[in-house]
Design an enzyme around this catalytic site. Structure first.
Site, PDB file in Angstrom:
ATOM      1  CG  ASP A   1      -2.193   0.877   0.907  1.00  0.00           C
ATOM      2  OD1 ASP A   1      -2.147   1.706  -0.030  1.00  0.00           O
ATOM      3  OD2 ASP A   1      -3.205   0.766   1.631  1.00  0.00           O
TER       4      ASP A   1
HETATM    5  C1  NOJ Z   1      -3.915   4.007   0.119  1.00  0.00           C
HETATM    6  C2  NOJ Z   1      -5.110   3.128   0.245  1.00  0.00           C
HETATM    7  O1  NOJ Z   1      -5.072   2.411   1.469  1.00  0.00           O
HETATM    8  C3  NOJ Z   1      -5.260   2.161  -0.898  1.00  0.00           C
HETATM    9  O2  NOJ Z   1      -6.480   1.479  -0.752  1.00  0.00           O
HETATM   10  C4  NOJ Z   1      -5.184   2.889  -2.201  1.00  0.00           C
HETATM   11  O3  NOJ Z   1      -5.455   2.036  -3.272  1.00  0.00           O
HETATM   12  C5  NOJ Z   1      -3.813   3.521  -2.303  1.00  0.00           C
HETATM   13  N1  NOJ Z   1      -3.650   4.487  -1.216  1.00  0.00           N
HETATM   14  C6  NOJ Z   1      -3.588   4.219  -3.649  1.00  0.00           C
HETATM   15  O4  NOJ Z   1      -4.277   5.391  -3.696  1.00  0.00           O
END
Ligand code: NOJ
Length: 731
Positions: free
Chosen positions: A263
């Site tokens: 993530d």
């Molecule tokens: C953080 C989020 O937790 C995740 O779900 C998301 O896809 C990514 N950022 C990219 O924006």
């Protein structure tokens, strides 16, 4: 070496490419950077040309994307195309209901279609990878990301998550408008303690296997080719560094062939978690666990090459990591994709109609005293439309909307005027500037509008910023002065329909008895207004069912239907309210059972609940055979009758219980469902086939157990269905 029995030619191409790559180029494939300002900087241009980047996220300017792909394909040494990632969570330009709302539709086909259309819109901007679906089962409505989830139940989330994967990817990933889907956040993110985002999760292994893993397995079965790790630590181990989760479970046990992305920054956050000394060690832990791609931490770019050159990480392992990424790029057909397919199309009428249907099927009718709904046109000549969300095209889109076009949104007020403007008089008062506002200066106007009207439509809830990532609440009642607004309107003595738009279940205890009807619309997206107005006037009949339990009080959380029985379940006769306990009552006078003294132990509304404008009756539940052999299936028949006077759709739900097992099992578990439409008076026999495998559960060691014995089975319109039958599973 990549080996792929299904597509050996692609594996050969991957291996040939890897043989030509320098270590720097390999690491480059493992690096994802963000670029979101609609321009292509010289640094980014150079990095793509130099093979130092494998993926870019958040760039949706089609010209910039096309140029980036051209540089990658034509100017980099090996011509490897880029993955262009974006959070296409519930629609793109056309905004669909939030995922939790879509889950209330229990409609696999429609949810799949929603993802399909979203993929088409996103692909027209050059996006070829979405970070969806979010498959985190969650039982905590305080958590802001519950909005993005498919609710509390592993089976419902599995079915709808798999539908989304199919919608995004189709069965031909090389199609220009298919996009790569990403199952996230692996795993256990939804169990974040106290519903506070990024908090630790403590999940017994049995629960990981039985509750949190199944939606990911379903997504894998549907062909998902990328998985994202979760931010939180699970039992002290952040998934981004978990060899157990990523290698033992995901790769070895489930045979996942795609690639894993961290993530956002979750690799360098291993340092904050306290499992890595510094960024370099964080990179080492993540790559060793099997995280193929680093989303924006920049630690792979900074340290991987050195780690290999120092002999700390084996280059063969890097080859494997890179091969999994390249394998997906080949599967997507990116090497062959035309460089000028990117065209920026506007959503078509079809997309808006689909968004309207999905919004319509996601709305749940929670209450309808004296059949106030559908509104009778004759006696609703003047309608007061009151509340901060009645005419706010932006807020009704909900969280996680980066590309949604608020201009496309049709509000309740717009739709009411459009469709009933000639036959009714509408008095609109916003009453509160935002849902959080305490400024009651407009309440007098609102009261006047209510008094001068036949019926009041209150449109309240949460603004979009109150749910979603990092937007958690400890108090989940209607925010601001909205409860006071309801009180003020109640004084006017008019029938009240409350429409709630929100990103989570709310605690409605204080207001439920004050209004006559409640439609819970989640954040319904672009076409929320027309969908709600169709339901208000009976042009459509509500059919949504709750994908998550509504608590009566925050203190009940976690409250969910598939809990275990406990050794001392509460019984109706002994539950006692704090106000009814005599002074100095003896310790055992109210029994020693599992309930709170200050709230009824039942939920406000249970999982699977939702009313219609008609009624359905269930009868004639039969099972065949009554003694079923492991490995075969139980054939289930039930008769559903529409006993009301309107056509309506019902979601028929099937639950089972394993009442005696080596580990205590939930009091009910959803095992199947279907959506049916019945004319007034129509009776229909519905059939389900239940494979015995679905009755198995995982033990502490992650072993699947199918234990012989008696099972109970219910079919009905909610998790409190009472039509029951028994069967026996024999070994
Ligand atoms: C953080 C989020 O937790 C995740 O779900 C998301 O896809 C990514 N950022 C990219 O924006």
């Amino acid at each position: 070496m990549l080996s792929d029995q299904k597509e050996p030619a692609k594996a050969d191409r991957v291996n040939a490419l890897i043989a030509e790559m320098s270590l720097g180029e390999k690491v480059g494939q493992m690096v994802q950077v963000s670029s979101d300002d609609g321009t292509l900087t010289d640094t980014l241009r150079d990095n793509i040309r130099g093979g130092r980047i494998g993926s870019v996220l958040n760039q949706v300017n089609p010209d910039v994307v096309a140029e980036m792909q051209r540089i990658a394909r034509d100017e980099s040494r090996l011509g490897i195309p880029l993955l262009i990632g974006r959070d296409v969570i519930h629609g793109f330009n056309t905004v669909l209901p939030i995922p939790l709302g879509q889950a209330a539709s229990w409609n696999r086909e429609l949810v799949q279609k929603g993802a399909r259309y979203s993929a088409m819109e996103a692909a027209s901007r050059g996006v070829n990878w979405t970070f969806a679906p979010m498959l985190d089962v969650s039982r905590d409505p305080r958590w802001g990301r519950i909005a993005e989830s498919l609710g509390e139940d592993p089976y419902l989330a599995s079915e709808l998550g798999a539908a989304m994967v199919r919608g995004f990817q189709t069965d031909d990933l090389t199609q220009a408008d298919s996009i790569l889907s990403c199952a996230k956040h692996f795993a256990g993110y939804g169990a974040t303690e106290s519903g506070r985002d990024y908090n630790s999760a403590n999940i017994p292994d049995t629960e990981l296997h039985n509750t949190y893993f199944p939606p990911f397995q379903a997504a894998l079965a549907a062909g998902v080719q990328s998985v994202m790790t979760s931010f939180s630590d699970v039992n002290g181990e952040p998934p981004t560094a978990s060899v157990w989760l990523l290698r033992k479970i995901l790769r070895e046990k489930w045979g996942f062939p795609g690639f894993v992305v961290s993530d956002w920054g979750s690799i360098n956050e291993l340092v904050s978690h306290g499992v890595a000394e510094n960024d370099c060690e964080a990179a080492q832990l993540a790559v060793n666990a099997g995280v193929n791609m680093d989303m924006v931490s920049n630690v792979y770019a900074s340290y991987l090459q050195d780690l290999v050159e120092q002999g700390i990480i084996d280059e063969a392992w890097i080859d494997e990591m890179v091969a999994q990424i390249l394998g997906v790029k080949f599967k997507l057909g990116l090497f062959e994709a035309s460089l000028d397919t990117v065209d920026s199309r506007l959503p078509t009428e079809n997309h808006l109609n689909m968004a309207r249907q999905l919004a319509l099927e996601s709305v749940v009718l929670l209450k309808n005293d004296q059949d106030l709904l559908p509104l009778d046109i004759e006696s609703s000549q003047t309608i007061a439309v009151i509340g901060p969300l009645a005419d706010d095209g932006y807020e009704q889109m909900g969280t996680w909307v980066f590309d949604g076009d608020a201009e496309l949104s049709q509000t309740v007020l717009d739709a009411l005027k459009d469709s009933h403007g000639n036959s009714t008089t509408v008095r609109h008062v916003r009453a509160l500037d935002t849902t959080r506002s305490y400024d009651a200066r407009e309440f007098d106007h609102a009261r006047t509008a209510a008094r001068e009207s036949d019926v009041v439509l209150l449109v309240l809830g949460e603004e979009s910023i109150l749910s979603g990532e990092a937007h958690c609440r400890s108090d989940i009642r209607l925010p601001g002065a909205q409860e006071a607004l309801i009180e003020a309107i109640v004084e006017c003595g008019k029938p009240i329909v409350l429409v709630i738009m929100a990103g989570r279940p709310l605690v409605l205890d204080a207001i439920v008895d004050k209004v006559d009807a409640i439609l819970f619309a989640w954040h319904p997206g672009s076409m929320g207004g027309p969908a709600i107005v169709d339901l208000l006037f009976g042009d459509a009949v509500p059919s949504g069912k709750l994908p998550i339990t509504f608590p009566r009080a925050v203190g009940q959380i976690p409250i969910f239907y598939s809990h275990r029985n406990t050794g001392r379940p509460p019984s109706k006769d002994t539950v006692t309210h704090v106000d009814d306990i005599e002074a100095r009552a003896s310790q055992t006078s109210i029994g020693n059972q599992s309930f709170h003294l200050d709230v009824d132990p039942s939920p406000q509304y249970c999982f699977g609940y939702g009313l219609s404008y008609t009624e359905f009756e269930y009868s004639e539940l039969t099972l065949q055979p009554l003694r079923v052999k492991a490995g075969s299936q139980v054939e289930i028949d039930v008769c559903v009758t529409n006993t009301g006077s309107r056509e309506g759709e019902e979601i028929v739900q099937l639950y089972t219980r394993d009442p005696v097992a080596s580990l205590a099992r939930p009091i009910r578990e959803l095992k199947d469902f279907c959506r049916i439409k019945l004319a007034p008076g129509e009776r229909r026999h519905i059939h389900f086939s239940l494979p015995t495998d679905i009755l198995a559960f995982f033990d502490r060691d992650g072993r699947k157990r199918l234990e012989p014995g008696r099972f109970q089975l219910w079919v009905g319109g909610s998790s409190e269905a009472d039509l029951i039958a028994d069967f026996e599973l024999v070994g």
